[in-house]
Scaffold this active site. Structure first.
Site, PDB file in Angstrom:
ATOM      1  N   ASP A 132      48.849  52.275  45.977  1.00 45.42           N
ATOM      2  CA  ASP A 132      48.471  51.674  44.694  1.00 45.42           C
ATOM      3  C   ASP A 132      48.772  50.181  44.668  1.00 45.42           C
ATOM      4  O   ASP A 132      47.906  49.375  44.321  1.00 45.42           O
ATOM      5  CB  ASP A 132      49.231  52.357  43.545  1.00 45.42           C
ATOM      6  CG  ASP A 132      48.736  53.767  43.291  1.00 45.42           C
ATOM      7  OD1 ASP A 132      47.675  54.132  43.818  1.00 45.42           O
ATOM      8  OD2 ASP A 132      49.415  54.511  42.552  1.00 45.42           O
ATOM      9  N   ASP A 164      53.983  53.060  42.902  1.00 43.85           N
ATOM     10  CA  ASP A 164      53.054  54.159  42.644  1.00 43.85           C
ATOM     11  C   ASP A 164      52.947  54.344  41.129  1.00 43.85           C
ATOM     12  O   ASP A 164      53.948  54.630  40.470  1.00 43.85           O
ATOM     13  CB  ASP A 164      53.558  55.435  43.316  1.00 43.85           C
ATOM     14  CG  ASP A 164      52.441  56.430  43.571  1.00 43.85           C
ATOM     15  OD1 ASP A 164      51.277  56.010  43.581  1.00 43.85           O
ATOM     16  OD2 ASP A 164      52.734  57.624  43.759  1.00 43.85           O
ATOM     17  N   LYS A 210      51.801  56.388  37.910  1.00 44.89           N
ATOM     18  CA  LYS A 210      51.497  57.759  37.519  1.00 44.89           C
ATOM     19  C   LYS A 210      51.272  57.825  36.012  1.00 44.89           C
ATOM     20  O   LYS A 210      51.883  57.080  35.244  1.00 44.89           O
ATOM     21  CB  LYS A 210      52.649  58.709  37.900  1.00 44.89           C
ATOM     22  CG  LYS A 210      52.929  58.771  39.400  1.00 44.89           C
ATOM     23  CD  LYS A 210      51.751  59.349  40.169  1.00 44.89           C
ATOM     24  CE  LYS A 210      52.049  59.425  41.654  1.00 44.89           C
ATOM     25  NZ  LYS A 210      50.885  59.912  42.448  1.00 44.89           N
TER      26      LYS A 210
END
Length: 339
Positions: free
Chosen positions: A245, A258, A260
């Site tokens: 990412d 990352d 989420k």
């Protein structure tokens, strides 16, 4: 007192006390009629005592040895001698081994000791965005999905069946597609923000992801020097690949980040399930990928919420990343053994 003792002796023998009250002596000496009731009680046949049949002479020494000591004859010295005889001498240099600890058969370090880091080039300010090449190498996501524990599979299947009951099969498929679409829009909006593009403001007005963007505002303030965005990575030695990412500095530490999305709060790192393994796998891949002229030691998982509540950033320091790297190698080894 002597008369009472005499009565007690007679009462132990059935029929004797009753005979006593039939003679004139008893009538003169003991005129109380209440004793006749006691005579009826003691006239019943007494049960035989099993201990009377025991050969007491045979076990006299044993009984004497037990009853002659009020306290144990053992001392700390004799206890140690007995333990030494039964179990052997104590091993003072043995360290306890944690249950369940395993080491992978093929060990590859998280940090690449052979990678040379060139001097900083001021000309390359744009973050890297390397296209993920389609090869036969498995992805990090696929490996983790194929090596879920039976308990993880059970809970995922139970959640799926519960959602199908509530939404129906078609409704559940639509729900999962919307979640995937929202995740794509959220990542795209973050990429635009990091590239300082004007369209990021327009995407921020979209009601679908506006809550997620509001959720991560306080985290974005701590992120700087973005090195990569939605960029492909592959581990040359272990032969796996993935799509990262973001790689940027979080509070001065270069991290694999990352992003989420979640509808439920996840305030602790353990609530993110296998995400730490995914981040560790990406860190190892970057450090062994020739397309990246830097190495990463830390990780960051940011959980954003649809209702706009403050996101939870979970920072992974180098020690924590090393722990999850070991777990990732075990999962990778399990996958390779199966295939």
């Amino acid at each position: 007192l002597v008369r009472m003792q005499f009565l007690q002796i007679l009462s132990r023998k059935p029929g004797k006390l009753e005979m006593l009250f039939q003679i004139p002596f008893c009538q003169k000496q003991f005129p109380f009629t209440c004793l006749a009731t006691s005579a009826c009680i003691y006239s019943k046949k007494k049960k035989a005592n099993s201990y009377e049949q025991v050969d007491q002479e045979k076990y006299k020494n044993l009984v004497y040895s037990v009853t002659s000591y009020k306290t144990s004859a053992q001392t700390p010295e004799t206890i140690f001698e007995e333990d030494n005889l039964l179990y052997g001498p104590p091993d003072k240099h043995r360290h306890p081994v944690k249950a369940g600890t395993k080491t992978p058969k093929k060990w590859v370090p998280l940090i690449n000791p052979n990678k040379r880091i060139p001097p900083l080039n001021s000309d390359s300010n744009l973050p890297r965005k390397i296209t993920l090449q389609k090869t036969k190498m498995p992805s990090v996501t696929h490996i983790l999905q194929q090596t879920l524990s039976p308990q993880q599979v059970f809970y995922l299947e139970r959640w799926k069946q519960k959602m199908i009951v509530e939404l129906g099969k078609d409704g559940f498929e639509k729900y999962t597609k919307n979640l995937f679409l929202q995740g794509e829009l959220f990542h795209s909006a973050l990429e635009s923000i990091f590239l300082s593009e004007e369209k990021a403001k327009e995407k921020g007005k979209d009601g679908v992801i506006s809550g997620y963007l509001s959720s991560v505002e306080h985290v974005l303030e701590d992120i700087s020097e973005v090195q990569a965005l939605e960029s492909g990575v592959h581990h040359e030695t272990l032969q796996y690949l993935g799509l990262v990412d973001c790689v940027a500095k979080y509070r001065g530490q270069l991290c694999v980040i990352d992003w989420k999305t979640s509808e439920k709060p996840k305030p602790f790192l353990k609530n993110t399930y296998d995400n730490p393994l995914q981040v560790a796998a990406y860190i190892g891949a970057i450090n062994h990928d020739a397309n990246y002229d830097f190495q990463v030691h830390c990780g960051l998982i940011v959980v954003a919420y649809k209702n706009g509540s403050p996101a939870h950033p979970h920072f992974m320091d180098p020690d924590l990343c090393s722990q999850y790297w070991n777990k990732w190698l075990l999962r990778l080894e399990e996958y390779m053994d199966r295939n």
